[in-house]
Motif scaffolding. Structure first.
Motif, PDB file in Angstrom:
ATOM      1  N   LEU A  55       0.809  -1.232   0.072  1.00 51.10           N
ATOM      2  CA  LEU A  55      -0.194  -0.086   0.231  1.00 51.10           C
ATOM      3  C   LEU A  55       0.916   1.318   0.148  1.00 51.10           C
ATOM      4  N   ALA A  56       1.855   1.442   0.650  1.00 50.28           N
ATOM      5  CA  ALA A  56       2.892   2.546   0.968  1.00 50.28           C
ATOM      6  C   ALA A  56       3.570   2.715  -0.353  1.00 50.28           C
ATOM      7  N   TYR A  57       3.765   1.618  -0.985  1.00 52.71           N
ATOM      8  CA  TYR A  57       4.407   1.598  -2.547  1.00 52.71           C
ATOM      9  C   TYR A  57       3.574   2.335  -3.568  1.00 52.71           C
ATOM     10  N   TYR A  58       2.365   1.921  -3.608  1.00 47.99           N
ATOM     11  CA  TYR A  58       1.462   2.299  -4.328  1.00 47.99           C
ATOM     12  C   TYR A  58       1.175   3.808  -4.216  1.00 47.99           C
ATOM     13  N   TYR A  59       0.944   4.239  -2.988  1.00 48.51           N
ATOM     14  CA  TYR A  59       0.764   5.696  -2.763  1.00 48.51           C
ATOM     15  C   TYR A  59       2.135   6.535  -2.857  1.00 48.51           C
ATOM     16  N   GLU A  60       3.119   5.981  -3.022  1.00 51.12           N
ATOM     17  CA  GLU A  60       4.451   6.604  -3.187  1.00 51.12           C
ATOM     18  C   GLU A  60       4.962   6.729  -4.578  1.00 51.12           C
ATOM     19  N   HIS A  61       4.191   5.945  -5.261  1.00 54.20           N
ATOM     20  CA  HIS A  61       4.688   5.809  -6.868  1.00 54.20           C
ATOM     21  C   HIS A  61       3.504   6.052  -7.671  1.00 54.20           C
ATOM     22  N   PRO A  62       2.508   7.269  -7.795  1.00 55.17           N
ATOM     23  CA  PRO A  62       1.371   7.387  -8.386  1.00 55.17           C
ATOM     24  C   PRO A  62       1.626   7.401  -9.735  1.00 55.17           C
ATOM     25  N   ASP A  63       2.678   7.939 -10.499  1.00 55.70           N
ATOM     26  CA  ASP A  63       2.935   7.965 -11.900  1.00 55.70           C
ATOM     27  C   ASP A  63       3.247   6.498 -12.442  1.00 55.70           C
ATOM     28  N   GLU A  64       4.096   5.823 -11.786  1.00 55.43           N
ATOM     29  CA  GLU A  64       4.236   4.481 -12.223  1.00 55.43           C
ATOM     30  C   GLU A  64       3.007   3.548 -12.246  1.00 55.43           C
ATOM     31  N   ILE A  65       2.231   3.706 -10.978  1.00 58.15           N
ATOM     32  CA  ILE A  65       1.021   2.910 -10.944  1.00 58.15           C
ATOM     33  C   ILE A  65       0.125   3.285 -11.991  1.00 58.15           C
ATOM     34  N   ARG A  66       0.072   4.731 -12.362  1.00 55.09           N
ATOM     35  CA  ARG A  66      -0.910   5.102 -13.247  1.00 55.09           C
ATOM     36  C   ARG A  66      -0.479   4.257 -14.857  1.00 55.09           C
ATOM     37  N   GLU A  67       0.745   4.474 -15.041  1.00 56.76           N
ATOM     38  CA  GLU A  67       1.299   3.937 -16.141  1.00 56.76           C
ATOM     39  C   GLU A  67       0.939   2.539 -16.306  1.00 56.76           C
ATOM     40  N   ILE A  68       1.049   1.741 -15.125  1.00 52.95           N
ATOM     41  CA  ILE A  68       0.766   0.234 -15.268  1.00 52.95           C
ATOM     42  C   ILE A  68      -0.673   0.074 -15.530  1.00 52.95           C
TER      43      ILE A  68
END
Length: 91
Positions: A55-68
């Motif tokens: 969960l922490a990774y998800y919220y700390e890397h929003p641009d990467e998550i959006r791209e995925i």
């Protein structure tokens, strides 16, 4: 507690719990579908700390998550456009 890693040959290089084939998005989507972190940990056989790490990774890397997520949507659209519907039965 596991770290988050990305390995090109595992889960398409998506961020995942180290030593497991459990992606950050898999954990996050379960929690966002109103499953408690404790339930997610139990279902995936991971620790509660690993759920919170994802969960922490998800919220700390929003641009990467959006791209995925965008890549997933494109893949789904491509598969849908190639899928063949079974013929309908005539009566």
């Amino acid at each position: 507690m596991s770290d988050i890693v990305s390995t090109e040959g595992t889960l398409g290089g998506e961020p995942r719990l180290d030593g497991r084939r459990i992606s950050v998005l898999q954990v996050v989507d379960m929690v966002r579908n109103d499953e408690s972190p404790a339930y997610v940990a139990d279902q995936l056989d991971i620790s509660l700390a690993e759920v919170h790490t994802a969960l922490a990774y998800y919220y700390e890397h929003p641009d990467e998550i959006r791209e995925i997520r965008s890549r997933h949507e494109k893949q789904e659209q491509q598969l849908e456009s190639r899928s063949v519907s079974p013929p309908t039965a005539e009566r």
